[in-house]
Design a protein around this motif. Structure first.
Motif, short mmCIF file in Angstrom:
data_model
loop_
_atom_site.label_atom_id
_atom_site.label_comp_id
_atom_site.label_asym_id
_atom_site.label_seq_id
_atom_site.Cartn_x
_atom_site.Cartn_y
_atom_site.Cartn_z
N PHE A 162 -57.09 27.17 -8.45
CA PHE A 162 -56.91 28.33 -9.31
C PHE A 162 -56.44 28.11 -10.70
N SER A 164 -56.34 27.52 -14.65
CA SER A 164 -57.18 28.11 -15.61
C SER A 164 -58.17 27.15 -16.38
N ASN A 170 -62.59 29.10 -10.64
CA ASN A 170 -63.20 29.77 -11.88
C ASN A 170 -64.38 29.35 -12.01
N MET A 181 -65.31 33.41 -16.08
CA MET A 181 -64.25 33.39 -15.72
C MET A 181 -63.72 31.93 -16.13
N HIS A 184 -59.97 31.62 -17.06
CA HIS A 184 -59.12 32.69 -17.04
C HIS A 184 -57.70 32.16 -16.10
N TRP A 186 -55.08 33.11 -13.58
CA TRP A 186 -54.89 34.05 -12.59
C TRP A 186 -53.14 34.43 -12.37
N SER A 189 -50.65 37.71 -14.74
CA SER A 189 -50.18 38.95 -14.46
C SER A 189 -49.67 38.90 -12.96
N PRO A 191 -49.80 40.93 -10.25
CA PRO A 191 -50.63 41.38 -9.04
C PRO A 191 -51.88 40.45 -8.71
N GLU A 192 -52.32 39.54 -9.73
CA GLU A 192 -53.46 38.64 -9.83
C GLU A 192 -52.61 37.32 -9.05
N GLY A 193 -51.55 37.01 -9.76
CA GLY A 193 -50.73 35.94 -9.15
C GLY A 193 -50.35 35.97 -7.68
N ALA A 195 -51.72 37.95 -5.49
CA ALA A 195 -53.08 37.83 -4.70
C ALA A 195 -53.42 36.45 -4.25
N VAL A 196 -53.14 35.70 -5.32
CA VAL A 196 -53.20 33.90 -4.93
C VAL A 196 -52.50 33.52 -4.11
#
Length: 330
Positions: A162, A164, A170, A181, A184, A186, A189, A191-193, A195-196
């Motif tokens: 993941f 960038s 991506n 992507m 991008h 991850w 933020s 929430p996205e981090g 989620a990973v």
């Protein structure tokens, strides 16, 4: 001389003697227990209990002691004695809004990990019952390999996936029509981090769930499944009314263990964020670590850790209650 006098008497064999019963069999027959028998299990368990007392008991006692003291760097280096402050550390922690934000984040994170782990694990376990032998073998090898991979290695791999700039994820998403992507981040933020990190935790936990559920599925009687199908039940009906009730003890056990493990996630977050998790990535474990070893307030770090232990004890209490209910039904 009479005929009776000339007849040879028949030799009667001596009666067969039964060997005496061994002491253990005699004690069982008489309903008595040999002296010292009750102490044998405890003597066998003594080494294990001693190790647990040393490895777990002392740290837990020390944790409780620190949480009721004022203990910082001065006390650590011996410049000042540790002072008892009662419940002041708990009052400060419970009165801090940041702590409650971390608690809510940890609960949602653990819930997401548990739900995805159990659902994906159940689906894969059911799939393994319907594939050929060599496919099942390959899947089991892949599961064991992923389960045996060290957490640090798995976290480093996911960090690269993941990334960038060089992340493969991506690049694959960017091949979809209308999706760009590239570059991008991850982890820009929370929430996205998270989620990973959730994906990483689920990836590492699914193999154990799949292997355990697969073993449980072998105990489901095929006759009951066939009878349910003859009664008109579909695939969902057979799973809901036949398979799931039989697997309920295993599902309850796996769910409880998953909650305990996911509430205690530390290395995945710590390594993924380079040893310095930002505020939006803090969970109870990393928050306690930061308070103790970054802020150097070991007392507050201990108080947070103790509150986490109490929260997990509540989960264990729910688990024990469910298992007792299952035992009563059976």
């Amino acid at each position: 001389m009479s005929a009776a006098d000339t007849t040879t008497p028949t030799k009667v064999p001596p009666p067969r003697q039964v060997p005496p019963a061994p002491p253990a069999a005699a004690d069982r027959a008489s309903g008595t227990r040999p002296s010292g028998g009750a102490a044998v299990p405890w003597a066998l368990l003594a080494p294990c209990l001693l190790i647990l007392a040393v490895v777990l008991g002392y740290p837990l006692v020390r944790l409780v002691t620190l949480s009721f003291q004022k203990f910082g760097q001065s006390q650590l280096w011996g410049f000042q004695p540790a002072e008892s402050v009662g419940f002041d550390n708990f009052a400060k922690v419970l009165g801090d809004g940041e702590f409650w934000t971390v608690v809510v984040r940890t609960v949602f994170f653990a819930a997401a990990c548990v739900v995805f782990t159990m659902v994906i694990g159940m689906l894969i376990a059911l799939l393994l019952q319907r594939v050929s032998g060599w496919v099942k073998t390959l899947i089991n090898i892949a599961l064991v390999a992923s389960w045996g991979m060290p957490i640090i290695v798995a976290t480093t791999v996911f960090k690269w996936l993941f990334d960038s700039d060089y992340g493969i994820f991506n690049a694959l998403l960017s091949k979809l029509p209308g999706v760009d992507m590239i570059g991008h981040n991850w982890f820009a933020s929370g929430p996205e981090g998270l989620a990973v990190i959730t994906l990483l935790v689920v990836w590492g936990a699914v193999p154990f769930v799949v292997i355990t559920l697969s073993a449980g599925l072998t105990q489901v009687p095929k006759e009951m499944e066939e009878a349910a199908r003859l009664d008109g039940a579909g695939a969902w009906g057979v799973f809901r009314y036949v398979t799931l009730p039989i697997l309920k003890p295993i599902v309850v056990m796996l769910t409880t263990l998953s909650v305990i493990w996911d509430m205690g996630v530390f290395p995945q977050v710590f390594v993924m964020r380079g040893g310095h998790p930002e505020a939006e990535f803090q969970l109870l474990t990393t928050y306690s670590y930061d308070r103790a070893f970054v802020v150097n307030d070991y007392a507050q770090g201990s108080a947070i850790a103790l509150l986490t232990v109490l929260l997990l004890l509540g989960v264990i209490g729910v688990y024990m209650r469910q298992m007792l209910k299952i035992g009563e039904v059976e």
